[in-house]
Design a protein around this motif. Sequence first.
Motif, PDB file in Angstrom:
ATOM      1  N   LYS A   1     -28.828 -26.599   7.725  1.00 29.92           N
ATOM      2  CA  LYS A   1     -27.731 -26.652   8.696  1.00 29.92           C
ATOM      3  C   LYS A   1     -26.922 -25.363   8.759  1.00 29.92           C
ATOM      4  N   HIS A   2     -27.199 -24.434   7.855  1.00 34.28           N
ATOM      5  CA  HIS A   2     -26.556 -23.120   7.898  1.00 34.28           C
ATOM      6  C   HIS A   2     -27.415 -22.089   8.627  1.00 34.28           C
ATOM      7  N   GLY A   3     -28.575 -22.530   9.095  1.00 34.15           N
ATOM      8  CA  GLY A   3     -29.483 -21.638   9.812  1.00 34.15           C
ATOM      9  C   GLY A   3     -30.459 -20.903   8.921  1.00 34.15           C
ATOM     10  N   LYS A   4     -30.464 -21.227   7.634  1.00 37.99           N
ATOM     11  CA  LYS A   4     -31.380 -20.563   6.703  1.00 37.99           C
ATOM     12  C   LYS A   4     -32.775 -21.162   6.803  1.00 37.99           C
ATOM     13  N   LEU A   5     -33.794 -20.293   6.854  1.00 40.85           N
ATOM     14  CA  LEU A   5     -35.175 -20.741   6.800  1.00 40.85           C
ATOM     15  C   LEU A   5     -35.479 -21.154   5.359  1.00 40.85           C
ATOM     16  N   VAL A   6     -35.672 -22.454   5.124  1.00 39.53           N
ATOM     17  CA  VAL A   6     -35.836 -22.937   3.752  1.00 39.53           C
ATOM     18  C   VAL A   6     -37.291 -23.200   3.388  1.00 39.53           C
ATOM     19  N   ALA A   7     -38.173 -23.265   4.388  1.00 40.61           N
ATOM     20  CA  ALA A   7     -39.584 -23.504   4.089  1.00 40.61           C
ATOM     21  C   ALA A   7     -40.446 -23.087   5.277  1.00 40.61           C
ATOM     22  N   GLU A   8     -41.692 -22.746   4.946  1.00 37.76           N
ATOM     23  CA  GLU A   8     -42.694 -22.367   5.940  1.00 37.76           C
ATOM     24  C   GLU A   8     -44.035 -22.909   5.449  1.00 37.76           C
ATOM     25  N   TYR A   9     -44.703 -23.689   6.282  1.00 33.93           N
ATOM     26  CA  TYR A   9     -45.956 -24.331   5.874  1.00 33.93           C
ATOM     27  C   TYR A   9     -47.027 -24.090   6.921  1.00 33.93           C
ATOM     28  N   ASP A  10     -48.186 -23.622   6.476  1.00 40.77           N
ATOM     29  CA  ASP A  10     -49.344 -23.460   7.347  1.00 40.77           C
ATOM     30  C   ASP A  10     -50.281 -24.644   7.167  1.00 40.77           C
ATOM     31  N   LYS A  11     -50.637 -25.286   8.259  1.00 42.61           N
ATOM     32  CA  LYS A  11     -51.530 -26.440   8.228  1.00 42.61           C
ATOM     33  C   LYS A  11     -52.800 -26.110   7.449  1.00 42.61           C
TER      34      LYS A  11
ATOM     35  N   TYR B   1     -57.825 -21.384  14.291  1.00 39.19           N
ATOM     36  CA  TYR B   1     -56.651 -21.289  13.428  1.00 39.19           C
ATOM     37  C   TYR B   1     -57.084 -21.062  11.986  1.00 39.19           C
ATOM     38  N   GLN B   2     -56.381 -20.184  11.301  1.00 40.87           N
ATOM     39  CA  GLN B   2     -56.578 -20.006   9.869  1.00 40.87           C
ATOM     40  C   GLN B   2     -55.963 -21.189   9.124  1.00 40.87           C
ATOM     41  N   GLY B   3     -56.611 -21.636   8.075  1.00 38.78           N
ATOM     42  CA  GLY B   3     -56.068 -22.724   7.278  1.00 38.78           C
ATOM     43  C   GLY B   3     -55.105 -22.216   6.222  1.00 38.78           C
ATOM     44  N   GLY B   4     -54.052 -22.963   5.971  1.00 33.40           N
ATOM     45  CA  GLY B   4     -53.113 -22.602   4.923  1.00 33.40           C
ATOM     46  C   GLY B   4     -53.700 -22.891   3.548  1.00 33.40           C
ATOM     47  N   ASN B   5     -53.036 -22.392   2.524  1.00 35.39           N
ATOM     48  CA  ASN B   5     -53.546 -22.601   1.155  1.00 35.39           C
ATOM     49  C   ASN B   5     -52.438 -22.918   0.150  1.00 35.39           C
ATOM     50  N   LYS B   6     -51.286 -23.404   0.659  1.00 36.28           N
ATOM     51  CA  LYS B   6     -50.171 -23.709  -0.231  1.00 36.28           C
ATOM     52  C   LYS B   6     -49.513 -25.025   0.149  1.00 36.28           C
ATOM     53  N   LEU B   7     -49.185 -25.824  -0.878  1.00 39.86           N
ATOM     54  CA  LEU B   7     -48.358 -27.012  -0.680  1.00 39.86           C
ATOM     55  C   LEU B   7     -46.900 -26.565  -0.637  1.00 39.86           C
ATOM     56  N   VAL B   8     -46.111 -27.261   0.151  1.00 38.46           N
ATOM     57  CA  VAL B   8     -44.720 -26.844   0.349  1.00 38.46           C
ATOM     58  C   VAL B   8     -43.779 -28.026   0.147  1.00 38.46           C
ATOM     59  N   THR B   9     -42.780 -27.825  -0.688  1.00 40.78           N
ATOM     60  CA  THR B   9     -41.675 -28.772  -0.822  1.00 40.78           C
ATOM     61  C   THR B   9     -40.367 -28.019  -0.601  1.00 40.78           C
ATOM     62  N   PHE B  10     -39.319 -28.754  -0.262  1.00 42.88           N
ATOM     63  CA  PHE B  10     -38.026 -28.138   0.023  1.00 42.88           C
ATOM     64  C   PHE B  10     -36.945 -29.202  -0.034  1.00 42.88           C
ATOM     65  N   ASN B  11     -35.711 -28.767  -0.150  1.00 42.49           N
ATOM     66  CA  ASN B  11     -34.564 -29.677  -0.145  1.00 42.49           C
ATOM     67  C   ASN B  11     -33.875 -29.618   1.212  1.00 42.49           C
ATOM     68  N   LEU B  12     -33.568 -30.787   1.736  1.00 44.45           N
ATOM     69  CA  LEU B  12     -32.930 -30.873   3.041  1.00 44.45           C
ATOM     70  C   LEU B  12     -32.038 -32.111   3.055  1.00 44.45           C
ATOM     71  N   ALA B  13     -30.778 -31.924   3.436  1.00 48.62           N
ATOM     72  CA  ALA B  13     -29.816 -33.033   3.547  1.00 48.62           C
ATOM     73  C   ALA B  13     -29.766 -33.875   2.281  1.00 48.62           C
ATOM     74  N   GLY B  14     -29.850 -33.201   1.125  1.00 45.18           N
ATOM     75  CA  GLY B  14     -29.741 -33.899  -0.143  1.00 45.18           C
ATOM     76  C   GLY B  14     -30.995 -34.614  -0.593  1.00 45.18           C
ATOM     77  N   MET B  15     -32.125 -34.340   0.054  1.00 45.45           N
ATOM     78  CA  MET B  15     -33.387 -34.994  -0.296  1.00 45.45           C
ATOM     79  C   MET B  15     -34.442 -33.950  -0.633  1.00 45.45           C
ATOM     80  N   LYS B  16     -35.364 -34.315  -1.530  1.00 44.14           N
ATOM     81  CA  LYS B  16     -36.521 -33.468  -1.768  1.00 44.14           C
ATOM     82  C   LYS B  16     -37.606 -33.891  -0.789  1.00 44.14           C
TER      83      LYS B  16
END
Length: 263
Positions: free
Chosen positions: A103-113, A126-141
């Motif tokens: 909500k502050h406009g910060k990019l907190v995560a980026e995920y490639d399918k 499309y190139q396939g991604g190779n990383k799992l992504v987790t992040f915190n948002l609105a008090g949730m993981k």
Amino acid sequence: MNPKIALIQMSSIFAEPEKNFSHAIELMDEAMAQKPDILVLPETFNTGFFPTDNLEELADKEGQTTKKLFSEYAKKHSVNIVAGSVTTLKNNKVFNTAYIFDKHGKLVAEYDKIHGFTPSGEHNYYQGGNKLVTFNLAGMKCGIIICYDIRFCELVRSLALKGIELLFIPAHWPLIRKNHWINLATTRAIENQMYVCAVNACSKAGDTIFGGNSLLINPCGEEICHLDEAEEVQFGTVDLSIIKDIRESINVFRDRKPSLYEL
């Protein structure tokens, strides 16, 4: 706090990114009238799914348009945004990329399918991604996958083992396989005892109709939201105490026997 989520079931115009970005903002403005905590868009909303001609020209170069537009919007409206996914061009390769902003406009995560839909040849463009992504948002993981990724239960369980409470699934899923979409999303919620927010497009590309039926599902597999097939916005809230209760009463994570699983 029980975060309120806006599921924005959008119809994209095939291969018209400028119009689609503008339309996404219109729908987000509509959603903000209900003061949600999180806005969620569908997969490849900037191009539709998926143009095979001049795809590199249509792609968002290094995600610049997406990052600028949604970072500014998030900050201005003090809202978290899961910007579905967009067709991007990164390092001269095309990706199907999800960007998440707080909500502050910060990019907190980026995920490639990770998994391209081979029956339609997505993996050839499309190139396939190779990383799992987790992040915190609105008090949730939280975690995120994209469309076809939902069929790979190992991927989702890997995210669940990282402790996520809410899984986002932006998609461009066809109407003809609507039952697969609903059942897979529900199963992922039940088996991993977490919330699933699955936001599908309702576009048309050639003869393919994308089926809507976006869902917000609680850890018991109960539908909080189930949208129709047309473009619309609906809202649902997340209660994290439900996760705690079900994981204490049926502790599948404690009872797992990974030494016996051959994957």
